[in-house]
Design an enzyme around this catalytic site. Structure first.
Site, short mmCIF file in Angstrom:
data_model
loop_
_atom_site.label_atom_id
_atom_site.label_comp_id
_atom_site.label_asym_id
_atom_site.label_seq_id
_atom_site.Cartn_x
_atom_site.Cartn_y
_atom_site.Cartn_z
N HIS A 1 0.23 7.33 -3.01
CA HIS A 1 0.38 8.33 -2.18
C HIS A 1 -0.69 9.31 -1.54
O HIS A 1 -0.47 10.24 -0.85
CB HIS A 1 1.49 9.40 -2.70
CG HIS A 1 3.03 8.95 -2.90
ND1 HIS A 1 3.16 8.27 -4.35
CD2 HIS A 1 3.95 8.78 -2.29
CE1 HIS A 1 4.18 7.72 -4.43
NE2 HIS A 1 4.85 7.99 -3.21
N PHE B 1 3.90 6.38 4.35
CA PHE B 1 2.73 6.34 3.79
C PHE B 1 1.65 5.52 4.07
O PHE B 1 2.05 4.28 4.02
CB PHE B 1 3.07 6.68 2.13
CG PHE B 1 3.84 7.53 1.84
CD1 PHE B 1 3.13 8.97 1.29
CD2 PHE B 1 5.19 7.75 1.41
CE1 PHE B 1 3.63 9.96 0.73
CE2 PHE B 1 5.90 8.74 1.18
CZ PHE B 1 5.32 9.72 0.86
N GLU C 1 7.97 -2.54 6.17
CA GLU C 1 6.89 -2.26 6.98
C GLU C 1 6.82 -2.99 8.33
O GLU C 1 6.35 -2.87 9.40
CB GLU C 1 5.78 -1.57 6.23
CG GLU C 1 5.82 -0.17 5.76
CD GLU C 1 6.90 -0.39 4.28
OE1 GLU C 1 7.05 -1.38 3.78
OE2 GLU C 1 7.13 0.87 3.82
#
Ligand SMILES: Cc1ncc(C[n+]2csc(CCOP(=O)(O)OP(=O)(O)O)c2C)c(N)n1
Length: 734
Positions: free
Chosen positions: A534, A487, A464
């Site tokens: 999540h 996410f 990320e």
């Protein structure tokens, strides 16, 4: 790892010409000596000024001068791009930063071209010279340099994209690029322990990018020696198997060897063969900074040994030995440097401080205001044709995809990337029509690679920080990356890039640089089975960051219009897309046309009412609406429901107007209650509208725990319509 000194290569003497040293003339060597000596003298001057309390921090480039002066000679200012470490004073001098400019940063003067007094000394930045604003986190520069190099490649392949265009951020982003430019990035050997360094090596190698990594190995990271940082004590050995790289390991106290190494590296890059890595062994004759005392962890014997490799003394002796300069010549040169430093220092200590009322300048773009009418357009819904079915209602997922497709057509600078964002990285499969293609785990980018090609829509590694860091580098150069974090729960590796870099590049550089990237993030719960990793929210962590726009739409039409505003605006945007709303029946809308925009900071009053103001956003909007309708039905309570749509900025005026009318207010959100977004709204209402209130301000939010997997647990953790209903009824009775 102790390094032995290299012996300077013997001079070559072309017939009838002057002696050269790895191609360096005597005159160039003298100039290198001047830069190196100037660099050291500036450090010494800053140390003096610190002792006199005229500056407030000092970190030196001492011992690194030869390697960096050599790099400054090979690379081209205002042509190549630079992400230099704080020890790179000699490089910056070579590129053209003046001693006065450097000392202006030390005193914190308004004239400091790097930051206007906002950053510590040696945090380099110079717009004209392509030295991109640098920060303190050791390692964030690497991924940004990757994005910068990708931009040079992108504009070379899409020269039309570089053209100036009006009406959006492009008006303020002049693009300059050269086909064979190099992006230089440097760091200490300690900084190679940061994960982001490896993520950058990864992308440079995979994408064969024109990046020059320079690692200045002085064997210490403050007090931590290299063998503790680097397995085996030598970073070059660890990296040797990265494909496409050219590697150099050099005695960085030897200016001639350093020049030759950097030159070979630069040639490899300029020929388009891929990145290069130069590992220079240097010394650190002063403590880490003036706040450190190296005698606490380095014995005298080690320091004395190291002093024998001082690059300034080495080059001075070399010049004399080779008959390039005699003692008198050296004295003259050093005297001239001393005078230059004295003059620059005298001016800098008299330089004006920044204006006190300037502190809030350049948090956001001063040129383009996304809250303005320029970003307010009406939807152009397709007309219903007689005899045919009415234009279809589209989901939020459809209209986000449609916005991306339209904007990519309108603006060739846009690229989309992230994990699984592409239709298919192995393009052959698509070409042969063997597969349909993925286009995002939620299919939001579906079909866009097929439409626009794999250099505009592509997959990133599973990393990320890599995604956000590269987006920053691209946006700094004028591209418009619309990157995706798969996410919200996995955004944290990118936190340093988001908080310490993307959001504050404009402010810390005093508006010399900016990076208006868009980061799309799938967020939220109510998924039934999403669970801890999540389903989380956490938006208030980002609304707490000055410089970052935070958008959180609740329906398809707003998502389309707000995403367009995000893309066209000149600020970095965190665009939060609620997963539960992607395909919800609530809030579907027809396609609003390719120019529909919703300005930031303008809430939507979902329903008007006079008894209670209910402020919310995201997936709580449909839940609050349900609760409000029930409260009216059961008790005749009329709720004014406000959907904020953007969280930073937020629409204070609409809230205030409503609270003045209703005198009762609830703030509801899906994120946890404590320290949450509602606390800020409640505090501001209490502060500014106290006299209008007839009851305490109520908050409805998730419990202060994480979201659980078992649906019955998820239900009690996240705020439900029943919770909002109860709050409405209780508050009405107060
Ligand atoms: C992410 C981060 N962690 C910690 C620090 C504090 N810090 C500043 S410099 C430094 C050591 C850096 O060592 P190295 O990269 O080897 O460079 P050198 O100072 O030796 O040239 C540390 C730990 C920081 N600035 N950033």
């Amino acid at each position: 790892m102790a390094t032995t000194k290299t012996e300077p290569k013997p001079a070559t003497q072309p017939k009838g010409g002057q002696k050269t040293y790895e191609g360096l003339s005597g005159q160039q060597l003298v100039e290198l000596y001047r830069i190196m000596f100037l660099s050291r003298r500036l450090d010494d001057r800053e140390i003096l000024l610190k002792r006199q309390q005229k500056i407030f921090f000092q970190i030196s480039g001492a011992g690194h001068e030869a390697l960096l002066a050599a790099a400054g000679l090979v690379l081209k200012p205002s042509y190549d791009w630079f992400y230099p470490y704080y020890r790179d004073r000699a490089l910056c001098l070579g590129l053209g930063v003046t001693p006065y400019e450097m000392l202006c940063q030390a005193v914190g003067a308004a004239d400091d071209p790097a930051s206007g007094g906002r950053q510590m000394p040696s945090h380099w930045g110079h717009q004209r010279l392509n030295i991109v604003t640098q920060s303190s986190p050791t390692g964030t520069q690497y991924l940004q340099s990757i994005g910068c190099a990708e931009a040079s490649r992108f504009f070379s392949a899409h020269p039309n994209a570089a053209k100036k265009s009006s009406g959006d951020y492009r008006q303020f982003k002049d693009v300059q690029f050269h086909g064979d430019e190099i992006t230089y990035v440097s760091g200490g050997e300690g900084s190679t322990s940061e994960g982001e360094f490896w993520e950058a090596m990864n992308s440079a190698s995979v994408r064969k990018l024109p990046v020059l990594f320079m690692i200045e190995d002085n064997e210490y990271a403050i007090s931590v020696p290299v063998e503790v940082q680097t397995p085996g004590g030598n970073i070059s050995r660890l990296l040797a198997n990265f494909p496409n790289f050219h590697f150099e390991e050099v005695d960085g106290t030897d200016v001639v060897a350093s020049y030759a190494a950097v030159k070979r590296a630069a040639e490899h890059i300029r020929k388009g063969k891929g990145p290069a890595f130069v590992h220079g062994h240097v010394i650190r004759p002063y403590s880490h900074s003036l706040s450190d005392d190296e005698k606490l962890y380095r014995p005298e014997s080690e320091r004395q040994d190291e002093a024998k490799r001082d690059p300034i003394t080495r080059l001075q002796m070399f010049l004399v030995r080779e008959g390039i300069l005699d003692e008198e010549g050296i004295n003259q040169l050093e005297k001239a440097v001393d005078e230059e430093v004295q003059e620059a220092s005298d001016r800098a200590v008299e330089a004006k401080f920044p204006e006190l009322n300037s502190v809030e300048q350049f948090v956001y773009s001063p040129d383009l205001d996304p809250t303005s009418h320029a970003f307010e357009t009406h939807p152009q819904f397709p007309e219903a044709t007689p005899g045919k079915a009415a234009p279809g209602e589209k989901t939020m997922a459809d209209l986000i995809n449609a916005c991306l497709r339209d904007e990519m057509k309108r603006d060739e600078r846009i690229v989309l990337f992230g994990e699984d964002v592409a239709d298919c990285s192995r393009e052959g499969y698509l070409e042969k029509k063997l597969i349909k293609g993925k286009g995002g785990v939620f299919k939001l980018t579906s079909g866009l690679q097929c439409d626009y090609g794999n250099d505009r829509v592509f997959n990133s590694p599973l990393a990320e920080a890599n995604i956000v860091g590269r987006a920053i580098g691209m946006a700094t150069r004028g591209m418009k990356p619309v990157a995706e974090i798969q996410f919200f729960d996995y955004i944290w590796p990118a936190m340093m890039q988001l908080r310490d870099e993307m959001s504050l590049i404009r402010w810390r550089s005093n508006n010399a640089f900016s990076c208006p990237a868009v980061i799309r993030v799938a967020i939220g719960g109510y998924l039934t089975g999403g669970a801890v990793y999540h389903s989380q929210c956490g938006e208030s962590i980002f609304t707490h960051i000055p410089g970052l726009r935070v958008v959180f739409p609740s329906n398809a039409l707003d998502a389309n219009g707000l995403l367009r505003t995000s893309i066209r605006c000149d600020d970095p945007v965190l665009f939060l897309e609620h997963k539960r709303l992607y395909r919800e029946t609530f809030g579907r809308a027809p396609y609003p046309g390719p120019d529909y925009m919703v300005p930031f900071g303008k809430a939507k009053v979902v329903q008007h009412g006079e008894h209670i103001t209910l402020v919310t956003y995201g997936a709580v909007v449909p839940r609050a609406l349900q609760a409000a309708q029930r409260a009216e039905h059961d008790h005749g309570i009329k709720v004014e429901l406000i959907d904020l749509r953007t969280l930073n900025p937020f629409d204070w005026e609409t809230i205030a107007q409503s609270v003045r009318k209703t005198s009762r207010v609830i703030v509801a959100h899906e994120d946890v209650l404590s320290w949450g977004y509602g606390a800020e709204i409640a505090a501001r209402i209490a502060d500014e509208l106290f006299e209008s209130l007839d009851a305490p301000i109520k908050r409805v939010a998730a419990k202060d725990v994480f979201v659980a997997y078992q649906p019955v647990l998820e239900d009690v953790i996240l705020p439900q319509p029943d919770d909002v209903y109860k709050a409405i009824v209780d508050l009405a009775r107060f």
